[in-house]
Design an enzyme around this catalytic site. Structure first.
Site, PDB file in Angstrom:
ATOM      1  N   HIS A  52       0.751  -1.112  -0.337  1.00  0.00           N
ATOM      2  CA  HIS A  52       0.342  -0.048  -0.152  1.00  0.00           C
ATOM      3  C   HIS A  52       0.991   1.274   0.236  1.00  0.00           C
ATOM      4  O   HIS A  52       1.566   1.178  -0.067  1.00  0.00           O
ATOM      5  CB  HIS A  52      -1.416  -0.281   1.482  1.00  0.00           C
ATOM      6  CG  HIS A  52      -0.082  -0.106   2.355  1.00  0.00           C
ATOM      7  ND1 HIS A  52      -0.016  -0.984   3.046  1.00  0.00           N
ATOM      8  CD2 HIS A  52      -0.452   1.368   3.558  1.00  0.00           C
ATOM      9  CE1 HIS A  52       0.337  -0.456   3.994  1.00  0.00           C
ATOM     10  NE2 HIS A  52       0.559   0.440   4.367  1.00  0.00           N
ATOM     11  N   HIS A  54       1.806   4.272   2.080  1.00  0.00           N
ATOM     12  CA  HIS A  54       2.263   4.648   3.013  1.00  0.00           C
ATOM     13  C   HIS A  54       3.269   4.876   2.703  1.00  0.00           C
ATOM     14  O   HIS A  54       4.181   3.995   2.626  1.00  0.00           O
ATOM     15  CB  HIS A  54       2.019   4.034   4.936  1.00  0.00           C
ATOM     16  CG  HIS A  54       0.432   4.635   4.906  1.00  0.00           C
ATOM     17  ND1 HIS A  54      -0.404   3.751   5.543  1.00  0.00           N
ATOM     18  CD2 HIS A  54      -0.918   5.178   4.197  1.00  0.00           C
ATOM     19  CE1 HIS A  54      -2.073   3.862   5.476  1.00  0.00           C
ATOM     20  NE2 HIS A  54      -1.808   4.905   4.619  1.00  0.00           N
ATOM     21  N   ASP A  56       6.186   4.286   5.762  1.00  0.00           N
ATOM     22  CA  ASP A  56       6.590   3.758   5.572  1.00  0.00           C
ATOM     23  C   ASP A  56       7.233   2.242   5.033  1.00  0.00           C
ATOM     24  O   ASP A  56       7.392   1.868   5.499  1.00  0.00           O
ATOM     25  CB  ASP A  56       6.358   3.361   7.107  1.00  0.00           C
ATOM     26  CG  ASP A  56       5.275   3.391   7.185  1.00  0.00           C
ATOM     27  OD1 ASP A  56       3.771   3.637   6.842  1.00  0.00           O
ATOM     28  OD2 ASP A  56       4.855   2.509   8.224  1.00  0.00           O
ATOM     29  N   HIS A  57       6.309   2.305   3.984  1.00  0.00           N
ATOM     30  CA  HIS A  57       6.248   0.837   3.230  1.00  0.00           C
ATOM     31  C   HIS A  57       6.704   1.430   1.780  1.00  0.00           C
ATOM     32  O   HIS A  57       7.246   0.254   1.266  1.00  0.00           O
ATOM     33  CB  HIS A  57       4.638   0.716   2.853  1.00  0.00           C
ATOM     34  CG  HIS A  57       4.122   0.173   4.204  1.00  0.00           C
ATOM     35  ND1 HIS A  57       4.194  -0.941   4.053  1.00  0.00           N
ATOM     36  CD2 HIS A  57       3.434   0.718   5.313  1.00  0.00           C
ATOM     37  CE1 HIS A  57       3.251  -1.561   5.483  1.00  0.00           C
ATOM     38  NE2 HIS A  57       3.463  -0.663   6.162  1.00  0.00           N
ATOM     39  N   HIS A 109      -7.280  -0.787   5.714  1.00  0.00           N
ATOM     40  CA  HIS A 109      -6.974   0.045   6.174  1.00  0.00           C
ATOM     41  C   HIS A 109      -6.324   1.502   5.903  1.00  0.00           C
ATOM     42  O   HIS A 109      -6.337   2.078   5.280  1.00  0.00           O
ATOM     43  CB  HIS A 109      -4.934  -0.939   6.489  1.00  0.00           C
ATOM     44  CG  HIS A 109      -4.090  -0.041   6.828  1.00  0.00           C
ATOM     45  ND1 HIS A 109      -4.228   0.560   7.515  1.00  0.00           N
ATOM     46  CD2 HIS A 109      -3.072   0.167   6.170  1.00  0.00           C
ATOM     47  CE1 HIS A 109      -3.436   1.298   8.130  1.00  0.00           C
ATOM     48  NE2 HIS A 109      -2.145   1.394   7.043  1.00  0.00           N
ATOM     49  N   ASP A 126      -0.070  -4.029   6.263  1.00  0.00           N
ATOM     50  CA  ASP A 126      -1.218  -3.301   7.427  1.00  0.00           C
ATOM     51  C   ASP A 126      -2.195  -3.494   7.265  1.00  0.00           C
ATOM     52  O   ASP A 126      -2.875  -3.014   8.632  1.00  0.00           O
ATOM     53  CB  ASP A 126      -0.888  -1.896   7.507  1.00  0.00           C
ATOM     54  CG  ASP A 126       0.674  -1.306   7.706  1.00  0.00           C
ATOM     55  OD1 ASP A 126       1.999  -1.778   8.087  1.00  0.00           O
ATOM     56  OD2 ASP A 126       0.936  -0.707   8.175  1.00  0.00           O
ATOM     57  N   HIS A 164       4.574  -4.677  11.551  1.00  0.00           N
ATOM     58  CA  HIS A 164       5.282  -3.641  11.804  1.00  0.00           C
ATOM     59  C   HIS A 164       5.374  -4.734  13.116  1.00  0.00           C
ATOM     60  O   HIS A 164       4.601  -6.100  13.708  1.00  0.00           O
ATOM     61  CB  HIS A 164       3.905  -2.944  12.325  1.00  0.00           C
ATOM     62  CG  HIS A 164       4.037  -1.826  11.798  1.00  0.00           C
ATOM     63  ND1 HIS A 164       4.358  -0.999  12.176  1.00  0.00           N
ATOM     64  CD2 HIS A 164       3.329  -1.512  10.340  1.00  0.00           C
ATOM     65  CE1 HIS A 164       4.580   0.265  11.508  1.00  0.00           C
ATOM     66  NE2 HIS A 164       3.720  -0.502   9.378  1.00  0.00           N
TER      67      HIS A 164
END
Length: 256
Positions: A52, A54, A56-57, A109, A126, A164
């Protein structure tokens, strides 16, 4: 094959899957630095998988492409992931190096979130966590619950590669919901031991999640009763139970 969770930021994992030649598959590289350090002088990666949009990905993808130009980047159809070279969607099958993965759409999400499963592994970003699940930033409880049920229907021996390290916090909430679940008590103790030893609590197994994760257990009488007590009213359907659990988790603070 060699499966490695590479720590990044405060609690992310970037997953590397390596074949016998040292070539890797990189999943959700939010930061390029730990990937570059882990791969060193290895041959170029087979590909990069993105679940996805975001940061942090996907934040490290551009730097990895500068290091290894032309590396395929598989990602869902979403303009917020401009680094993709191949868009993936529900039902796609990907042949990557010696491996094959299937794509599942798992909105909730985010609206375009996907998961990749194959080779006994599930890269779920996530959506599903060990003993928990992701927040709903763009989806509804019904969507997220349906996505989780799709994942829960996969084989029990599937290794779940979450993005995570949330297991201990999730365990505290799960125990608030089902304090007498013996499988959960054992899973929580095992996670505490792993983390105390400095080891990841991941990957987890789907069979363990079905036995312990309250978000996959909305049809269980004990979980439904806990959600109804929290809501102060009867709940209709598993998706409504899920919605109450997710709101409860959002506000949950473990006891000191």
């Amino acid at each position: 094959m060699e499966l490695l969770p590479i720590p990044a930021f405060d609690d992310n994992y970037i997953w590397l899957l390596r074949d016998p030649t040292g070539r890797a598959l990189v999943v959700d590289p939010g930061d390029a630095t730990p990937v570059l350090e882990a791969l060193g002088d290895s041959p170029p990666p087979h590909a990069i998988l993105v679940t996805h949009h975001h940061g942090d990905h996907i934040g490290g993808v551009e730097a990895l492409l500068r290091r290894w130009p032309g590396t395929p980047v598989h990602a869902p159809q979403d303009a917020r992931i401009p680094v993709a070279s191949q868009r993936v969607a529900e039902g796609d099958s990907l042949a990557i190096g010696p491996w094959r993965f299937h794509v599942l759409a798992v909105p909730g999400h985010t609206r375009s979130h996907v998961a990749y499963h194959g080779e006994g592994l599930l890269f779920c970003g996530d959506t599903l966590f060990s003993l928990g699940c992701g927040r709903m930033f763009e989806g509804t409880p019904a969507q997220m619950h349906a996505s989780l049920m799709r994942l829960a229907a996969l084989p029990g021996d599937l290794r779940i590669c979450c993005a995570h390290e949330y297991t201990l916090a999730n365990a505290a909430f799960a125990l608030a919901v089902e304090p007498d679940n013996p499988a959960l008590l054992a899973c929580s103790a095992n996670a505490r031991a792993l983390r105390a030893d400095g080891r990841p609590s991941l990957p987890t197994r789907m069979a363990d999640e079905r036995a312990c994760n309250p978000f996959l257990r909305c049809a269980e009488p004990a979980v439904r009763a806990a959600a109804q007590a929290r809501a102060g009213r009867p709940l209709v359907g598993d998706a409504e139970v899920f919605g109450v659990l997710r709101e409860w988790k959002n506000a949950f603070r473990p006891p000191a």
